[in-house]
Design a protein around this motif. Sequence first.
Motif, mmCIF file in Angstrom:
data_model
loop_
_atom_site.group_PDB
_atom_site.id
_atom_site.type_symbol
_atom_site.label_atom_id
_atom_site.label_comp_id
_atom_site.label_asym_id
_atom_site.label_seq_id
_atom_site.Cartn_x
_atom_site.Cartn_y
_atom_site.Cartn_z
ATOM 1 N N PHE A 1 34.006 34.511 -37.518
ATOM 2 C CA PHE A 1 33.747 34.042 -38.882
ATOM 3 C C PHE A 1 32.447 34.712 -39.305
ATOM 4 C CE2 PHE A 1 33.728 29.859 -41.593
ATOM 5 C CZ PHE A 1 33.686 30.608 -42.756
ATOM 6 N N ASP A 2 32.546 36.032 -39.503
ATOM 7 C CA ASP A 2 31.378 36.853 -39.794
ATOM 8 C C ASP A 2 30.639 36.390 -41.046
ATOM 9 O OD1 ASP A 2 31.660 38.414 -37.544
ATOM 10 O OD2 ASP A 2 32.730 40.032 -38.571
ATOM 11 N N VAL B 1 21.348 33.713 -29.835
ATOM 12 C CA VAL B 1 22.669 34.195 -30.212
ATOM 13 C C VAL B 1 23.489 34.409 -28.946
ATOM 14 C CG1 VAL B 1 23.948 36.042 -31.384
ATOM 15 C CG2 VAL B 1 21.672 35.403 -32.204
ATOM 16 N N TYR B 2 24.723 33.901 -28.949
ATOM 17 C CA TYR B 2 25.642 34.198 -27.850
ATOM 18 C C TYR B 2 27.075 34.152 -28.364
ATOM 19 C CZ TYR B 2 26.501 29.131 -27.372
ATOM 20 O OH TYR B 2 26.834 27.820 -27.599
ATOM 21 N N ARG B 3 27.972 34.769 -27.613
ATOM 22 C CA ARG B 3 29.389 34.786 -27.999
ATOM 23 C C ARG B 3 30.118 33.532 -27.510
ATOM 24 N NH1 ARG B 3 31.032 39.091 -30.636
ATOM 25 N NH2 ARG B 3 29.810 40.987 -30.463
ATOM 26 N N TYR B 4 30.108 33.318 -26.198
ATOM 27 C CA TYR B 4 30.857 32.198 -25.608
ATOM 28 C C TYR B 4 30.072 31.607 -24.450
ATOM 29 C CZ TYR B 4 34.767 34.550 -27.928
ATOM 30 O OH TYR B 4 35.574 35.146 -28.848
ATOM 31 N N LYS B 5 30.366 30.351 -24.185
ATOM 32 C CA LYS B 5 29.918 29.666 -22.976
ATOM 33 C C LYS B 5 31.120 28.880 -22.466
ATOM 34 C CE LYS B 5 25.041 28.862 -24.063
ATOM 35 N NZ LYS B 5 24.022 27.839 -24.353
ATOM 36 N N ASN B 6 31.067 28.479 -21.219
ATOM 37 C CA ASN B 6 32.155 27.654 -20.676
ATOM 38 C C ASN B 6 32.295 26.345 -21.438
ATOM 39 O OD1 ASN B 6 32.857 29.529 -18.743
ATOM 40 N ND2 ASN B 6 31.512 28.636 -17.185
ATOM 41 N N GLN C 1 26.508 30.519 -32.111
ATOM 42 C CA GLN C 1 27.634 30.862 -31.247
ATOM 43 C C GLN C 1 28.570 31.678 -32.133
ATOM 44 O OE1 GLN C 1 31.140 29.172 -31.249
ATOM 45 N NE2 GLN C 1 31.581 30.938 -29.978
ATOM 46 N N ILE C 2 28.663 33.000 -31.871
ATOM 47 C CA ILE C 2 29.302 33.921 -32.813
ATOM 48 C C ILE C 2 30.729 34.310 -32.459
ATOM 49 C CG2 ILE C 2 27.077 34.817 -33.581
ATOM 50 C CD1 ILE C 2 27.726 37.358 -31.887
ATOM 51 N N GLY C 3 31.255 33.802 -31.343
ATOM 52 C CA GLY C 3 32.637 34.115 -30.984
ATOM 53 C C GLY C 3 32.881 35.610 -30.883
ATOM 54 N N ARG C 4 34.024 36.046 -31.406
ATOM 55 C CA ARG C 4 34.362 37.465 -31.306
ATOM 56 C C ARG C 4 34.003 38.252 -32.568
ATOM 57 N NH1 ARG C 4 39.477 37.658 -33.833
ATOM 58 N NH2 ARG C 4 40.520 35.647 -33.780
ATOM 59 N N GLY C 5 33.059 37.729 -33.326
ATOM 60 C CA GLY C 5 32.652 38.362 -34.575
ATOM 61 C C GLY C 5 31.945 39.689 -34.383
ATOM 62 N N VAL D 1 24.896 20.211 -36.792
ATOM 63 C CA VAL D 1 25.872 21.234 -36.415
ATOM 64 C C VAL D 1 26.515 21.773 -37.681
ATOM 65 C CG1 VAL D 1 28.004 21.717 -35.136
ATOM 66 C CG2 VAL D 1 26.314 20.117 -34.191
ATOM 67 N N VAL D 2 26.576 23.093 -37.775
ATOM 68 C CA VAL D 2 27.314 23.787 -38.824
ATOM 69 C C VAL D 2 28.445 24.503 -38.111
ATOM 70 C CG1 VAL D 2 27.253 25.608 -40.570
ATOM 71 C CG2 VAL D 2 25.305 24.047 -40.329
ATOM 72 N N SER D 3 29.683 24.236 -38.548
ATOM 73 C CA SER D 3 30.838 24.715 -37.797
ATOM 74 C C SER D 3 31.932 25.235 -38.712
ATOM 75 C CB SER D 3 31.398 23.543 -36.965
ATOM 76 O OG SER D 3 32.593 23.901 -36.300
ATOM 77 N N HIS D 4 32.771 26.095 -38.137
ATOM 78 C CA HIS D 4 34.028 26.423 -38.801
ATOM 79 C C HIS D 4 34.857 25.142 -38.801
ATOM 80 C CE1 HIS D 4 36.882 26.914 -35.220
ATOM 81 N NE2 HIS D 4 35.751 26.455 -34.715
ATOM 82 N N ALA D 5 35.992 25.150 -39.482
ATOM 83 C CA ALA D 5 36.755 23.908 -39.661
ATOM 84 C C ALA D 5 37.859 23.723 -38.629
ATOM 85 C CB ALA D 5 37.337 23.866 -41.075
ATOM 86 N N GLY D 6 37.726 24.337 -37.473
ATOM 87 C CA GLY D 6 38.718 24.128 -36.425
ATOM 88 C C GLY D 6 38.724 22.674 -35.971
#
Length: 165
Positions: A13-14, A60-65, A40-44, A77-82
């Motif tokens: 979600f760039d 900044v990081y992509r993923y954590k367990n 947490q930027i995922g695969r952006g 928390v600011v989040s996408h709407a998943g």
Amino acid sequence: MKCLFVTVGTTSFDDLIACVSAPNSLQIIRSLGYSRLVLQIGRGTVVPEAFSTDSFTVEVYRYKNSLKEDLQRADLVVSHAGAGSCLETLEKGKPLVVVINEELMSNHQLELAKQLHREGYLFYCTCSMLPGLLQSMDLSTLKCFPPGQPEKFSAFLDKVVGLKK
């Protein structure tokens, strides 16, 4: 040390990451008393520069367990709407701002965010509205999400996306 945690889950979600890491947004975040921003930027493809000063840190990081630790440390928390991200954040009792990805074709996420907002559990907006919302929202008006009832959330989600009448 107040912390704002931004998550996009497993997606990209760039627009959200670019918006929240823009100089104007960083100034707003700092003016609200936050001294730590975790992205947490995922695969952006938008990868902001991590930095740290005496008064402000950006991680900044992509993923954590697991996002459990970041959610626990977050004051907002600011989040996408998943659905998963929303539920996990709300169950931790954290104030939540959901940012709608307007590029999604079938936007059940908008329906989910609208309904949870109507019920008083979160705020929602688009990327362009996020800086203004951060400045104007009153987190004390949010209700606590009832914990430990995933079946109710599941039934609610089924209703929102049209699987049940």
